[in-house]
Each structure stands twice: as structure tokens, then as C-alpha cells.
Design a protein around this motif. Structure first.
Motif, mmCIF file in Angstrom:
data_model
loop_
_atom_site.group_PDB
_atom_site.id
_atom_site.type_symbol
_atom_site.label_atom_id
_atom_site.label_comp_id
_atom_site.label_asym_id
_atom_site.label_seq_id
_atom_site.Cartn_x
_atom_site.Cartn_y
_atom_site.Cartn_z
ATOM 1 N N ILE A 134 46.999 41.022 42.641
ATOM 2 C CA ILE A 134 47.700 40.089 41.755
ATOM 3 C C ILE A 134 47.565 38.709 42.382
ATOM 4 O O ILE A 134 47.847 38.534 43.584
ATOM 5 C CB ILE A 134 49.174 40.503 41.571
ATOM 6 C CG1 ILE A 134 49.192 41.843 40.810
ATOM 7 C CG2 ILE A 134 49.956 39.417 40.817
ATOM 8 C CD1 ILE A 134 50.507 42.371 40.403
ATOM 9 N N LEU A 135 47.092 37.751 41.592
ATOM 10 C CA LEU A 135 46.936 36.392 42.115
ATOM 11 C C LEU A 135 48.146 35.571 41.702
ATOM 12 O O LEU A 135 48.589 35.632 40.548
ATOM 13 C CB LEU A 135 45.651 35.750 41.575
ATOM 14 C CG LEU A 135 44.345 36.511 41.828
ATOM 15 C CD1 LEU A 135 43.150 35.677 41.389
ATOM 16 C CD2 LEU A 135 44.196 36.890 43.300
ATOM 17 N N HIS A 168 47.457 37.139 46.731
ATOM 18 C CA HIS A 168 46.574 36.034 47.085
ATOM 19 C C HIS A 168 47.145 34.788 46.444
ATOM 20 O O HIS A 168 47.301 34.728 45.223
ATOM 21 C CB HIS A 168 45.160 36.305 46.587
ATOM 22 C CG HIS A 168 44.599 37.548 47.195
ATOM 23 N ND1 HIS A 168 43.915 37.547 48.383
ATOM 24 C CD2 HIS A 168 44.676 38.835 46.800
ATOM 25 C CE1 HIS A 168 43.577 38.789 48.688
ATOM 26 N NE2 HIS A 168 44.043 39.591 47.746
ATOM 27 N N ARG A 169 47.456 33.805 47.286
ATOM 28 C CA ARG A 169 48.050 32.557 46.776
ATOM 29 C C ARG A 169 46.937 31.530 46.569
ATOM 30 O O ARG A 169 46.237 31.171 47.512
ATOM 31 C CB ARG A 169 49.070 31.994 47.757
ATOM 32 C CG ARG A 169 50.238 32.909 48.040
ATOM 33 C CD ARG A 169 51.303 32.168 48.822
ATOM 34 N NE ARG A 169 52.357 33.094 49.240
ATOM 35 C CZ ARG A 169 52.433 33.643 50.449
ATOM 36 N NH1 ARG A 169 51.539 33.362 51.368
ATOM 37 N NH2 ARG A 169 53.426 34.463 50.733
ATOM 38 N N VAL A 170 46.817 31.070 45.350
ATOM 39 C CA VAL A 170 45.707 30.185 44.982
ATOM 40 C C VAL A 170 46.266 28.780 44.747
ATOM 41 O O VAL A 170 47.360 28.638 44.193
ATOM 42 C CB VAL A 170 45.011 30.747 43.702
ATOM 43 C CG1 VAL A 170 43.799 29.916 43.322
ATOM 44 C CG2 VAL A 170 44.624 32.207 43.919
ATOM 45 N N PRO A 171 45.524 27.719 45.145
ATOM 46 C CA PRO A 171 46.031 26.354 44.940
ATOM 47 C C PRO A 171 46.188 26.027 43.448
ATOM 48 O O PRO A 171 45.489 26.582 42.605
ATOM 49 C CB PRO A 171 44.943 25.454 45.554
ATOM 50 C CG PRO A 171 44.082 26.343 46.351
ATOM 51 C CD PRO A 171 44.218 27.733 45.815
ATOM 52 N N VAL A 207 41.158 42.380 39.955
ATOM 53 C CA VAL A 207 42.442 41.672 39.847
ATOM 54 C C VAL A 207 43.136 42.171 38.579
ATOM 55 O O VAL A 207 42.552 42.123 37.495
ATOM 56 C CB VAL A 207 42.200 40.140 39.774
ATOM 57 C CG1 VAL A 207 43.494 39.402 39.477
ATOM 58 C CG2 VAL A 207 41.577 39.636 41.078
ATOM 59 N N ALA A 208 44.369 42.650 38.726
ATOM 60 C CA ALA A 208 45.104 43.154 37.556
ATOM 61 C C ALA A 208 45.733 42.005 36.780
ATOM 62 O O ALA A 208 45.760 42.013 35.552
ATOM 63 C CB ALA A 208 46.193 44.130 38.006
ATOM 64 N N ALA A 209 46.252 41.017 37.509
ATOM 65 C CA ALA A 209 46.997 39.959 36.813
ATOM 66 C C ALA A 209 46.985 38.655 37.599
ATOM 67 O O ALA A 209 46.867 38.653 38.826
ATOM 68 C CB ALA A 209 48.449 40.402 36.610
ATOM 69 N N ILE A 210 47.087 37.577 36.840
ATOM 70 C CA ILE A 210 47.427 36.279 37.437
ATOM 71 C C ILE A 210 48.863 36.040 37.007
ATOM 72 O O ILE A 210 49.184 36.152 35.812
ATOM 73 C CB ILE A 210 46.517 35.155 36.892
ATOM 74 C CG1 ILE A 210 45.067 35.388 37.321
ATOM 75 C CG2 ILE A 210 47.014 33.791 37.370
ATOM 76 C CD1 ILE A 210 44.080 34.380 36.735
#
Ligand SMILES: Cc1ncc(COP(=O)(O)O)c(C=O)c1O
Length: 438
Positions: A134-135, A168-171, A207-210
Motif C-alpha cells: 500500500i503506497l 511505502h511513503r511517496v513524496p 501494489v493493492a492501493a494508493i
């Protein structure tokens, strides 16, 4: 009304698990009563509550319609296991379906926002069984359970890290603090491409979800342009990923529309709700798209996940938000507040940025408008001096920025009360500038 609390009982507050650094400090107020935008302490002193507690009294506190509905429900049935129906469960579900965006017609219930976020993630993982990631966004806030803390900004000294799942932490783009002097359009483009790179190259497996907050609340009141959210929607569609919007803070009128999904005109696949729905009673849950598979029995079942009293309160609260047209009041009052704060910023150099929309109002206090260094001391002083003058402002004490003042009263607040809260804020900023506090 004065409520007598003996000193020994007052000492007990210090042993509470919800003890915070301000306990024992005079700015920690003992609440004994609340009505609308006002609260009272044990000495009978009145305060304007511009925090709506946890930005959660969207309808003013103790609205008689909510109180009466809860009392009536108490007389019928207070506790029902989730695998039974109750009339109030069905009534609330029909009401929420009538206001949910697009095809978000499936509704699940629980008592806290953090559990709702977990429910949303579980449903996404169930619907994308081969994907395990999950992002989330850097600076996100999704709650305080072990899993939702891991999905939020890294909590300082997080003692729960050892058993946290990995996210995962995305900018994400930030219009006030753009990277390398980029325009917001360039930031959006960069962050969307980093998101796509993370999906294709940054994780092993699918990836299942953002999951995003449509307007980032506790991580700094960051408002993203529609183009960013549209870009995330497009990425999800291209890669078969589910888009979760965490609307626990933005839902039920706070943005001037019923949901931020209506404000942006973008539809997620799963949307959480909480805070303002229950009129002060604990209730949260998710809206999910018709196209998703639902949970099977036992996959998401909590003892108190179906709480008829909170549901009766929620029916009354949501009806009141609709009948009193509180979305329109939030827009009108929010425009008034941001305009007044904008004017104030011409005189008060501590104000670095003013943000909306509607009653999702805040301003960043900065030591210097060029460096944008956070004026954290000034922010705590605004809170402290506000208490002394009978106005409770929201103050952010989270990672990175401890310099945000939040102006988030109930949505039925009056213009007179708003004008007073802003005058007091102006007065306090004047004092801080004179005393050189930043
Ligand atoms: C966006 C968001 N998600 C989740 C939560 C967690 O909700 P709760 O405190 O009800 O567990 C919050 C609470 O502030 C929130 O703002």
C-alpha cells in the motif's frame, strides 16, 4: 454552572493514559459542558471552541436533535452484534447511500477512524489478492493503531515500530514549500512520476492501493491541486490499483461540500469516514464501490462495530448537516475567515501562509517569510494566550511543522463568533510581534 472537583481527583488526571505534555499546565482545560461552538470549564468559564474538539463536532456540540435521537435509541436497544440488523442501521445506511459520491454504495461501520482506515486497507487487499503493498504519502496521518501509525508520517521515538507493517511513503507536492523553487504544476508532475516509478520499480510485487487524505490534515494542512488527485486516479486506473481516500477529517461538510470527493469532483474506490458523522458519538466506517467484492462473515467483525446509539446520533447529525445547509455555511464562513486572515497577513509578518478551503482553515506562522522557518514558539503561545482569552485554537504539534494554527469550529458557527476569534488572534499576534516571540 460551577462543578466542584477536589484537588485529589484533579491529581488523577496526571495518571491518565491520555496524559499530554500540557497536563498540569493551566492551558489544559477541564471541560464540564459543551453547546454549539462553546465549551465551559469547572469554574463556569466559557470558551469558544475553534477546534470542534478533534475537528469532529461538525454539527455544534450537544445539538438537541442528536441528544434526543440518542436518548430515544437508548430506550430501545444499545448493543447489537454486527451480524444482526437494527432499524437504525438500515436507516443510517440508506441516508449515507443517498449522499455518497458515485457508486460508493457499500458501507461498513466501526467506532474509530483508525479502524476505518484498517477496514479500507483490508478491503483493498481482499480485492487485489496478489498485491501486498500500500503506497501512502509522506506527511500523511491515518490514525494511531499500530498499522495506521506505520502508514502515517514517522512518529518520533515510535516504540511500536518493531511490529509495524511496511508501507511505502511517496513524496507529494507542497505549494508553500516547493522543491528547488519549482512551480506547483512542476511539483505535481514530479510527484506523480515518482509515484509511478515507485509502483513499477520501487516495490517487489504488486501494489493493492494508493491511500491518501484528499486534504492532508494532521501532517500540515496541505491542500493538493485537483491535477494531482486526477493524476493519482489515472495512475490507479492504468495499473489496476485501488484508490483509497481517507476522508475522516475532510468529510461531512468541512470542505464546504459533503465530501472532498465532491469538492474535487474525483471518485476514489474506497473512502473512509469518521469524526463529524456521529454528532459527538463515536462512529466511523467506509464507503466502497459497488464493483468491489465485500467481506465475508468474520473477515471484518468487531464486537461494537454496530453501535445503535451512535448510529441514531449519526442519522440526526447528518440530517441536520443537510437540512441546515451547513456545507454552504462552511463555505461562507471559511471565505470570510481566509479573507480576514489574508488582510491580517499584510500587517502581521508572522503569518506565512493562509489556507482553506471552507472551514478547513489554517495559517502557518513563520519566523521569516523568505526562509519560511516555522515559528513554533509563537504557535504554542497563540494556543496558550487563546485559552487565557477564552478562545481555543487548534495547534499542530506534529512532525516537521509545529507552527500551524487551525481555525476549525463547528460548521454551524456564527460569523460573530468567527469575527471574535479572528480579532483575538490578531491581538495575540500583535503582542507576540511586540515581544519578539517567534
Ligand atoms: C485523516 C485521518 N485519518 C484517520 C484518523 C484517525 O481517526 P481516529 O482518531 O478516530 O482513530 C484521523 C484522526 O485525526 C484523521 O485525521
Amino acid at each position: 454552572m460551577t462543578v466542584k472537583i477536589d484537588p485529589q481527583t484533579a491529581e488523577l488526571a496526571k495518571t491518565s493514559f491520555i496524559h499530554d505534555p500540557r497536563a498540569g499546565d493551566k492551558s489544559k482545560v477541564m471541560l464540564t459542558k459543551a453547546l454549539g461552538s462553546r465549551v465551559w470549564d469547572e469554574t463556569g468559564r466559557e470558551y469558544l471552541d475553534f477546534t470542534a474538539q478533534a475537528w469532529s463536532n461538525n454539527l455544534g456540540a450537544n445539538d438537541p436533535r442528536v441528544v434526543e435521537a440518542a436518548i430515544a435509541q437508548l430506550r430501545e436497544i444499545t448493543h447489537a452484534r454486527p451480524n444482526f440488523n437494527t432499524p437504525v442501521l438500515l436507516e443510517l445506511t440508506a441516508l449515507l447511500r443517498s449522499i455518497s459520491p458515485g457508486d460508493l454504495n457499500r458501507i461498513g461501520y466501526c467506532l474509530h477512524g483508525s479502524s476505518a482506515v484498517e477496514m479500507a486497507m483490508k478491503l483493498a487487499l481482499k480485492n487485489r489478492p496478489s498485491a501486498k503493498h500500500i503506497l501512502v504519502l509522506q506527511d500523511a496521518y491515518h490514525g494511531r493503531s499500530v498499522t495506521t501509525m506505520a502508514a502515517s508520517w514517522p512518529h518520533p521515538k515510535d516504540p511500536f515500530h518493531a511490529i509495524s507493517p511496511t508501507f511505502h511513503r511517496v513524496p507529494h507536492p507542497d505549494a508553500y514549500r516547493p522543491r528547488l523553487g519549482m512551480s506547483i504544476e512542476q511539483e505535481v508532475e514530479l510527484c506523480l512520476s515518482l509515484m509511478e516509478d515507485t509502483i513499477t520499480k520501487g516495490v517487489d510485487g504488486g501494489v493493492a492501493a494508493i491511500m491518501v487524505e484528499p486534504i492532508m490534515g494532521n501532517g500540515g494542512h496541505i491542500v493538493h491541486p485537483k491535477s494531482y488527485h486526477q493524476g493519482l486516479r489515472d495512475i490507479c486506473d492504468r495499473h489496476g490499483i485501488l484508490l483509497i481516500w481517507d476522508e475522516i477529517q475532510s468529510g461531512f461538510g468541512r470542505t464546504g461540500e459533503m465530501f472532498a470527493a465532491d469538492y474535487y469532483g474525483i471518485q476514489p474506490d474506497i473512502m473512509t469516514f469518521g469524526k463529524g458523522v456521529g454528532g459527538g458519538f463515536p462512529l466511523a466506517g467506509i464507503f466502497a464501490s459497488d464493483k468491489l467484492d465485500e467481506f465475508e462473515s468474520g473477515e471484518d467483525q468487531l464486537t461494537f462495530g454496530h453501535f445503535p446509539v451512535a448510529m441514531a446520533a449519526a442519522v440526526a447529525c447528518v440530517k441536520a448537516i443537510i437540512e441546515d445547509d451547513l456545507c454552504a455555511n462552511a463555505r461562507r464562513l471559511g471565505d470570510f475567515a481566509t479573507q480576514r486572515l489574508g488582510e491580517m497577513s499584510e500587517r502581521r509578518k508572522l503569518i506565512g501562509d493562509v489556507r482553506g478551503p471552507a472551514l478547513f482553515v489554517s495559517c502557518e506562522l513563520v519566523k521569516d517569510r523568505t526562509t519560511k522557518e516555522p515559528a513554533t514558539k509563537a504557535a504554542s503561545e497563540v494556543y496558550r494566550r487563546g485559552v487565557e482569552r477564552g478562545v481555543l485554537y487548534g495547534e499542530s504539534r506534529y512532525l516537521g511543522l509545529g507552527n500551524l494554527i487551525k481555525i476549525k469550529p463547528p460548521l454551524d458557527c456564527t460569523q460573530q463568533d468567527m469575527a471574535h476569534a479572528l480579532d483575538v488572534f490578531d491581538e495575540i499576534l500583535g503582542e507576540l510581534e511586540a515581544e519578539n516571540i517567534a
